[in-house]
Design an enzyme around this catalytic site. Structure first.
Site, PDB file in Angstrom:
ATOM      1  N   ASP A  22       0.868  -1.167   0.000  1.00 45.76           N
ATOM      2  CA  ASP A  22       0.000   0.000   0.000  1.00 45.76           C
ATOM      3  C   ASP A  22       0.921   1.238   0.000  1.00 45.76           C
ATOM      4  O   ASP A  22       2.127   1.122   0.258  1.00 45.76           O
ATOM      5  CB  ASP A  22      -0.850  -0.053   1.279  1.00 45.76           C
ATOM      6  CG  ASP A  22      -1.591   1.233   1.545  1.00 45.76           C
ATOM      7  OD1 ASP A  22      -2.245   1.728   0.623  1.00 45.76           O
ATOM      8  OD2 ASP A  22      -1.510   1.750   2.685  1.00 45.76           O
TER       9      ASP A  22
ATOM     10  N   ASP B 224      -0.316   5.065   0.978  1.00 41.27           N
ATOM     11  CA  ASP B 224      -0.631   6.054   2.021  1.00 41.27           C
ATOM     12  C   ASP B 224      -0.605   5.436   3.415  1.00 41.27           C
ATOM     13  O   ASP B 224      -1.299   4.448   3.686  1.00 41.27           O
ATOM     14  CB  ASP B 224      -2.017   6.669   1.761  1.00 41.27           C
ATOM     15  CG  ASP B 224      -2.018   7.586   0.552  1.00 41.27           C
ATOM     16  OD1 ASP B 224      -1.202   8.516   0.514  1.00 41.27           O
ATOM     17  OD2 ASP B 224      -2.828   7.354  -0.367  1.00 41.27           O
TER      18      ASP B 224
ATOM     19  N   GLU C 225     -14.051   4.685   7.911  1.00 42.31           N
ATOM     20  CA  GLU C 225     -13.030   3.820   7.296  1.00 42.31           C
ATOM     21  C   GLU C 225     -12.332   2.950   8.342  1.00 42.31           C
ATOM     22  O   GLU C 225     -12.075   1.770   8.112  1.00 42.31           O
ATOM     23  CB  GLU C 225     -11.995   4.689   6.552  1.00 42.31           C
ATOM     24  CG  GLU C 225     -10.932   3.851   5.844  1.00 42.31           C
ATOM     25  CD  GLU C 225      -9.713   4.646   5.360  1.00 42.31           C
ATOM     26  OE1 GLU C 225      -9.716   5.889   5.403  1.00 42.31           O
ATOM     27  OE2 GLU C 225      -8.740   4.003   4.953  1.00 42.31           O
TER      28      GLU C 225
ATOM     29  N   SER D 295      -2.643   1.238  -4.584  1.00 45.84           N
ATOM     30  CA  SER D 295      -3.056   2.365  -3.760  1.00 45.84           C
ATOM     31  C   SER D 295      -4.430   2.914  -4.126  1.00 45.84           C
ATOM     32  O   SER D 295      -4.740   3.101  -5.305  1.00 45.84           O
ATOM     33  CB  SER D 295      -2.030   3.493  -3.912  1.00 45.84           C
ATOM     34  OG  SER D 295      -2.541   4.695  -3.384  1.00 45.84           O
ATOM     35  N   ALA D 296      -5.195   3.220  -3.108  1.00 43.82           N
ATOM     36  CA  ALA D 296      -6.473   3.889  -3.312  1.00 43.82           C
ATOM     37  C   ALA D 296      -6.297   5.406  -3.305  1.00 43.82           C
ATOM     38  O   ALA D 296      -7.263   6.162  -3.297  1.00 43.82           O
ATOM     39  CB  ALA D 296      -7.459   3.466  -2.222  1.00 43.82           C
TER      40      ALA D 296
ATOM     41  N   LYS E  63      -9.391  -3.327  -2.854  1.00 44.11           N
ATOM     42  CA  LYS E  63      -8.032  -3.587  -3.340  1.00 44.11           C
ATOM     43  C   LYS E  63      -7.827  -5.090  -3.463  1.00 44.11           C
ATOM     44  O   LYS E  63      -7.246  -5.727  -2.588  1.00 44.11           O
ATOM     45  CB  LYS E  63      -7.016  -3.015  -2.366  1.00 44.11           C
ATOM     46  CG  LYS E  63      -7.050  -1.512  -2.315  1.00 44.11           C
ATOM     47  CD  LYS E  63      -6.165  -1.092  -1.176  1.00 44.11           C
ATOM     48  CE  LYS E  63      -5.285   0.046  -1.497  1.00 44.11           C
ATOM     49  NZ  LYS E  63      -4.258   0.225  -0.490  1.00 44.11           N
TER      50      LYS E  63
ATOM     51  N   ASP F 205      -1.603  -0.895   5.867  1.00 45.93           N
ATOM     52  CA  ASP F 205      -1.966  -0.289   7.153  1.00 45.93           C
ATOM     53  C   ASP F 205      -3.460  -0.402   7.416  1.00 45.93           C
ATOM     54  O   ASP F 205      -3.937   0.046   8.458  1.00 45.93           O
ATOM     55  CB  ASP F 205      -1.554   1.193   7.209  1.00 45.93           C
ATOM     56  CG  ASP F 205      -2.507   2.071   6.439  1.00 45.93           C
ATOM     57  OD1 ASP F 205      -2.636   1.887   5.218  1.00 45.93           O
ATOM     58  OD2 ASP F 205      -3.165   2.927   7.060  1.00 45.93           O
TER      59      ASP F 205
HETATM   60  P1  TMP Z   1      -4.933   3.433   0.910  1.00 45.52           P
HETATM   61  O1  TMP Z   1      -3.843   3.868   1.832  1.00 45.52           O
HETATM   62  O2  TMP Z   1      -5.613   2.185   1.360  1.00 45.52           O
HETATM   63  O3  TMP Z   1      -4.463   3.326  -0.506  1.00 45.52           O
HETATM   64  O4  TMP Z   1      -6.106   4.501   0.954  1.00 45.52           O
HETATM   65  C1  TMP Z   1      -5.942   5.828   0.691  1.00 45.52           C
HETATM   66  C2  TMP Z   1      -6.233   6.670   1.869  1.00 45.52           C
HETATM   67  O5  TMP Z   1      -6.647   7.937   1.389  1.00 45.52           O
HETATM   68  C3  TMP Z   1      -7.338   6.197   2.789  1.00 45.52           C
HETATM   69  O6  TMP Z   1      -6.810   5.952   4.058  1.00 45.52           O
HETATM   70  C4  TMP Z   1      -8.286   7.377   2.879  1.00 45.52           C
HETATM   71  C5  TMP Z   1      -7.525   8.523   2.297  1.00 45.52           C
HETATM   72  N1  TMP Z   1      -8.336   9.533   1.619  1.00 45.52           N
HETATM   73  C6  TMP Z   1      -8.091  10.871   1.925  1.00 45.52           C
HETATM   74  O7  TMP Z   1      -7.235  11.165   2.753  1.00 45.52           O
HETATM   75  N2  TMP Z   1      -8.834  11.837   1.302  1.00 45.52           N
HETATM   76  C7  TMP Z   1      -9.796  11.537   0.379  1.00 45.52           C
HETATM   77  O8  TMP Z   1     -10.434  12.439  -0.179  1.00 45.52           O
HETATM   78  C8  TMP Z   1     -10.027  10.156   0.070  1.00 45.52           C
HETATM   79  C9  TMP Z   1     -11.079   9.790  -0.941  1.00 45.52           C
HETATM   80  C10 TMP Z   1      -9.267   9.202   0.709  1.00 45.52           C
HETATM   81 MG    MG Z   2      -2.978   3.087   3.537  1.00 43.50          MG
END
Ligand code: TMP
Ligand code: MG
Length: 290
Positions: free
Chosen positions: A38, A40, A85, A153-154, A202, A227
């Site tokens: 991942d 973020d 979340e 990554s999201a 994911k 995470d």
């Molecule tokens: P990930 O770490 O699982 O790839 O997810 C991305 C992170 O981004 C998730 O913890 C939520 C965050 N996020 C924001 O901080 N701002 C936003 O506008 C969106 C849609 C997600």
């Molecule tokens: Mg993350």
């Protein structure tokens, strides 16, 4: 075997299982290994000096290119949806539609802002993003040993790639699957490309357009870094997994989430802003003595 596993931040439900998997990964060597991570709050830091560090979305949200009103609306969404979340009392099934709602609304707001492709580098440069300590060692070790790193990554792909580029770690062994921006011929953001990736999809369902894992079919040993509980399915697209070691950073709501994380991840790192443990494991597997 790996002295870093003695760190106070490390928790393992079964140290014996972890030892067994690490031994197998070392025995079978770098040619069988791939890493899925991942971005973020896994490769990037969760906090620094008591303050939260930005996600790739936040890098955009906090930048000067977003109007004050837009910034406020994006922050309101974060304050509403982020607790959902990470809520340990809701199932992933309950969270999924709400995450789609968050991402859709946030992307909708970003589309109203006339973001320019040529501004991305500056937006990242001026942001407060920080990668975890040890990130250079991590990327360099994998690069040196030709071990593919798949970042799933999201977040926002264009932003996170630029973060990696500016940190000088975007080596050719790194592939990214994320939410990418689509710019018109004047370089203005017009939409986000499909498929939408959020925290809880994911998995293989969004990998249809890439044959990344098929190309790596001989690499049946995996180290997975995440995470979120949603990160555990990131390697589901890998066929014939032989050995997998999952390492989870538990950043937030530690007391509430401890039990769940220890059941789900092989190694849990509580409030650890470094990649020391991951680097220690890699160093042992790859046989480096330094
Ligand atoms: P990930 O770490 O699982 O790839 O997810 C991305 C992170 O981004 C998730 O913890 C939520 C965050 N996020 C924001 O901080 N701002 C936003 O506008 C969106 C849609 C997600
Ligand atoms: Mg993350």
């Amino acid at each position: 075997m790996v002295p870093e596993l003695e760190k106070a931040t490390v928790h393992m439900k079964s140290p014996e299982h972890v030892r067994r998997v690490i031994s197998a990964l070392r025995k079978e060597g770098p040619d069988k290994l791939q890493v899925v991570s991942d971005f973020d709050m896994t490769l990037s830091r969760f906090g620094f000096n008591g303050r939260r560090c930005p996600t790739s979305h936040n890098i955009l949200d906090n930048s000067q290119v977003i109007s004050e009103e837009g910034r406020k609306k994006l922050k309101d969404l974060l304050h509403y949806y982020y607790p959902i979340e990470i809520d340990p009392n809701r199932t992933m099934e309950e969270k999924r539609p709400l995450m789609v709602e968050w991402w859709t609304r946030a992307h909708g707001l970003l589309l109203q802002q006339k973001i320019l492709k040529r501004d991305i580098a500056k937006i990242v440069e001026e942001s407060e993003v920080m990668l975890r300590d040890g990130v250079n060692t991590f990327f360099d070790q994998l690069h040196q040993h030709n071990i593919p790193l798949f970042i799933f990554s999201a977040g926002v792909g264009d932003i996170l790639e630029e973060v990696l580029r500016q940190a000088k770690v975007f080596h050719p062994n790194v592939n990214v699957m994320s939410n990418y921006m689509d710019f018109d011929d004047k370089g203005v953001l017009r939409q986000f490309k499909e498929p939408l990736i959020h925290t809880y999809n994911k998995n293989a369902s969004v990998l249809e357009k890439t044959d990344h894992f098929q190309q790596l079919s001989s690499r049946t040993n995996i180290i997975l870094l995440g995470d979120s509980m949603g990160d555990l399915s990131m390697a589901d697209g890998v066929a014939n997994v032989e050995n997998i070691l999952t390492i989870g950073f538990l950043n937030d709501k530690v007391d509430e989430q401890r039990g769940k994380y220890r059941d789900a991840y092989d190694v849990v790192l509580e409030k650890d802003e470094t990649l020391d443990v991951v680097n220690g494991i890699l160093c042992y597997i790859l046989g480096d003595l330094n």
